[in-house]
Scaffold this motif. Structure first.
Motif, PDB file in Angstrom:
ATOM      1  N   VAL A  29       0.864  -1.182   0.000  1.00  0.00           N
ATOM      2  CA  VAL A  29       0.000   0.000   0.000  1.00  0.00           C
ATOM      3  C   VAL A  29       0.896   1.226   0.000  1.00  0.00           C
ATOM      4  N   MET A  30       0.567   2.177  -0.859  1.00  0.00           N
ATOM      5  CA  MET A  30       1.414   3.347  -1.039  1.00  0.00           C
ATOM      6  C   MET A  30       0.924   4.532  -0.208  1.00  0.00           C
ATOM      7  N   SER A  31       1.803   5.494  -0.011  1.00  0.00           N
ATOM      8  CA  SER A  31       1.499   6.687   0.763  1.00  0.00           C
ATOM      9  C   SER A  31       0.658   7.651  -0.064  1.00  0.00           C
ATOM     10  N   VAL A  37       6.057   3.066  -0.509  1.00  0.00           N
ATOM     11  CA  VAL A  37       5.372   1.950   0.144  1.00  0.00           C
ATOM     12  C   VAL A  37       5.345   2.179   1.656  1.00  0.00           C
ATOM     13  N   ILE A  38       4.148   2.148   2.239  1.00  0.00           N
ATOM     14  CA  ILE A  38       4.013   2.347   3.683  1.00  0.00           C
ATOM     15  C   ILE A  38       3.457   1.117   4.393  1.00  0.00           C
ATOM     16  N   ALA A  39       3.018   0.113   3.637  1.00  0.00           N
ATOM     17  CA  ALA A  39       2.532  -1.128   4.235  1.00  0.00           C
ATOM     18  C   ALA A  39       2.829  -2.267   3.273  1.00  0.00           C
ATOM     19  N   ARG A  40       3.270  -3.403   3.823  1.00  0.00           N
ATOM     20  CA  ARG A  40       3.678  -4.529   2.984  1.00  0.00           C
ATOM     21  C   ARG A  40       3.082  -5.819   3.521  1.00  0.00           C
ATOM     22  N   SER A  41       2.698  -6.688   2.613  1.00  0.00           N
ATOM     23  CA  SER A  41       2.288  -8.027   3.008  1.00  0.00           C
ATOM     24  C   SER A  41       3.532  -8.844   3.376  1.00  0.00           C
ATOM     25  N   ALA A  42       3.298  -9.982   4.017  1.00  0.00           N
ATOM     26  CA  ALA A  42       4.425 -10.845   4.388  1.00  0.00           C
ATOM     27  C   ALA A  42       5.202 -11.279   3.145  1.00  0.00           C
ATOM     28  N   GLU A  43       4.485 -11.480   2.029  1.00  0.00           N
ATOM     29  CA  GLU A  43       5.145 -11.907   0.798  1.00  0.00           C
ATOM     30  C   GLU A  43       6.062 -10.809   0.250  1.00  0.00           C
ATOM     31  N   PHE A  56       8.008   4.371  -7.792  1.00  0.00           N
ATOM     32  CA  PHE A  56       8.487   4.320  -9.175  1.00  0.00           C
ATOM     33  C   PHE A  56       9.592   3.283  -9.344  1.00  0.00           C
ATOM     34  N   GLN A  57      10.308   2.975  -8.255  1.00  0.00           N
ATOM     35  CA  GLN A  57      11.358   1.969  -8.350  1.00  0.00           C
ATOM     36  C   GLN A  57      10.787   0.559  -8.463  1.00  0.00           C
ATOM     37  N   LEU A  58       9.511   0.400  -8.157  1.00  0.00           N
ATOM     38  CA  LEU A  58       8.874  -0.913  -8.190  1.00  0.00           C
ATOM     39  C   LEU A  58       7.971  -1.091  -9.404  1.00  0.00           C
ATOM     40  N   GLU A  59       7.985  -0.112 -10.300  1.00  0.00           N
ATOM     41  CA  GLU A  59       7.077  -0.140 -11.441  1.00  0.00           C
ATOM     42  C   GLU A  59       7.317  -1.365 -12.315  1.00  0.00           C
ATOM     43  N   ILE A  67       4.340  -8.030  -8.124  1.00  0.00           N
ATOM     44  CA  ILE A  67       3.804  -7.368  -6.944  1.00  0.00           C
ATOM     45  C   ILE A  67       2.552  -6.596  -7.349  1.00  0.00           C
ATOM     46  N   TYR A  68       1.745  -6.218  -6.337  1.00  0.00           N
ATOM     47  CA  TYR A  68       0.544  -5.417  -6.562  1.00  0.00           C
ATOM     48  C   TYR A  68       0.607  -4.210  -5.635  1.00  0.00           C
ATOM     49  N   LEU A  69       0.541  -3.033  -6.223  1.00  0.00           N
ATOM     50  CA  LEU A  69       0.622  -1.788  -5.469  1.00  0.00           C
ATOM     51  C   LEU A  69      -0.740  -1.103  -5.468  1.00  0.00           C
TER      52      LEU A  69
END
Length: 432
Positions: A29-31, A37-43, A56-59, A67-69
């Motif tokens: 989940v993004m800010s 990224v301000i929240a991440r799943s365990a995966e 943008f670095q994860l695009e 991944i899913y943002l």
């Protein structure tokens, strides 16, 4: 006995409730404005993607489907938090929210086996009724309950519920392993200062002389040491002290230099700050507002103005605060600048119930019941249902949220739909 109920990866978990196809996938989940990224799943954590990574670095990973943002959906998260609090209020004799995803419960007079059974039952009930995965930490103090919750999350054999007795061998071994920075209320700088005196673990803090801690550091740290020994010292009403200042600020989705658009953004921030002010039963004596251009755009003129306006009387009336904001903006606005952020801060706060009017103060006609009614309607019907001034949903200062999910629980036109097709993840994550 005190319990801490903490939702696991709360933002991601809220998204997965309404998009089960995201289970088992790396989700972030993004800010605000889809910045980082301000929240991440365990995966996603397993992929060693750090917290705060710019989106943008994860695009590339997102486009390849690795991944899913998702954009922040605070309206959904806030409603799910309120539902969690309501469930705990119905199930427990006493409950106190600590944050959006953490709630303390108080189980006075019950044995340890009874508390363990309640923790396990609550975990199942929350999962069944809300769909949220939670862990429960149980201990005789707030500080140990936080540590118990940490253990419940990190060690699978506890199955999400950990009860720590202050004097058990398990607690002793845990405290000897944990760095002092893992203790509730001990930040990085304080941990560095404690290390100078040879206090590097939670156990060493527990065994430290409380008089020396009080003298060298603070009474709060001394009480924390006592809490680690099983002596309750920190009450929630002491933790939740009224704030000395209240600020609402946000970056814009797109830079703007239009005075009317800036005024609209500041007006919204002022209204939200006034709501927070009334929630803690305070009055403000002054209003400060600020604007900021993009300091990274060296090709544009830079300007970081701020203005502070005194209120005629200490007040929580949104209308007086908005008048101050309008006056302040007229003072600091300069055409030819592109602003990327604005904020409003309420200063010099006083207790509304203890405040005495002076005979030298001007008397203004105020309507406290009006403000209370506005707050009650907004709380019941959704934030912004009643507001001062018009708001353009397409204004440049509005947040970017290109990948926000639906607000399933608070908007009639965004309710869950049956019969979602197999490729829903792509549509879901790219929904404007």
């Amino acid at each position: 006995m005190i319990g801490l109920v903490d939702a696991n990866n709360f933002y991601v978990s809220c998204e997965r409730i309404f998009a089960p196809s995201l289970e088992g996938k790396a989700v972030g989940v993004m800010s605000n404005n889809d910045g980082c990224v301000i929240a991440r799943s365990a995966e996603m954590k397993a992929m060693e993607i750090p917290m705060g990574t710019p989106s943008f670095q994860l695009e590339g990973l997102r486009r390849r489907g690795e991944i899913y943002l998702l954009s922040s959906n605070y309206e959904l998260y806030g409603d799910m938090s309120a539902r969690l609090a309501q469930l705990l209020e119905d199930a427990c004799p006493d409950m106190a929210p600590y944050s959006i995803d953490e709630m303390f419960i108080y189980l006075d007079g019950l044995s340890e086996p009874q508390c363990q059974a309640i923790g396990e039952a609550l975990r199942r009930r929350i999962r069944r009724h809300l769909g949220l995965p939670v862990c429960v930490g149980l201990a005789p103090t707030h500080t140990l309950a936080k540590l118990a919750n940490h253990v419940a999350k990190k060690q699978p054999h506890y199955q999400g519920v950990c009860l720590l007795n202050a004097h058990s061998n398990t607690t002793t071994a845990l405290l000897k392993q944990l760095p002092v920075s893992a203790v509730w209320g001990v930040g990085r700088r304080l941990a560095e200062q404690l290390a100078i005196y040879g206090i590097r673990t939670a156990w060493e803090l527990r065994e430290s002389d409380t008089k020396a801690l009080r003298k060298r550091f603070s009474v709060v740290l001394a009480r924390t040491a006592l809490e680690l020994r099983g002596t309750p010292c920190l009450e929630m009403n002491a933790v939740e002290q009224p704030r000395q200042r209240i600020m609402t600020s946000r970056s814009f989705g797109k830079a703007t230099g239009d005075q009317a658009e800036l005024h609209a953004a500041l007006r919204r921030h002022a209204q939200r700050s006034a709501e927070k002010l009334r929630q803690q039963h305070s009055l403000a004596r002054a209003v400060m507002l600020f604007l900021s251009t993009n300091r990274h755009r060296k090709d544009q003129p830079q300007y970081y103005p701020r203005a502070m306006i005194s209120l005629p009387i200490p007040s929580d009336d949104t209308r007086l605060i908005l008048q101050a904001v309008r006056e302040g903006l007229m003072q600091i606005y300069r055409p030819g600048h592109h602003f990327i952020k604005a904020g409003v801060m309420l200063l010099d706060l006083v207790d509304a119930q203890a405040h005495q009017l002076s005979l030298l103060q001007p008397t203004l006609q105020t309507h406290p019941h009006l403000m209370g009614t506005v707050d009650a309607i907004n709380q019941r019907m959704g934030q912004g249902t009643i507001r001062f001034g018009m708001t353009d949903a397409q204004a440049p200062w509005q947040l970017r949220c290109a990948h926000r999910s639906r607000r399933y629980t608070t908007r009639w036109d965004e309710l869950m739909e049956a019969g979602t097709h197999p490729g829903a993840i792509q549509a879901f994550t790219s929904r404007p």
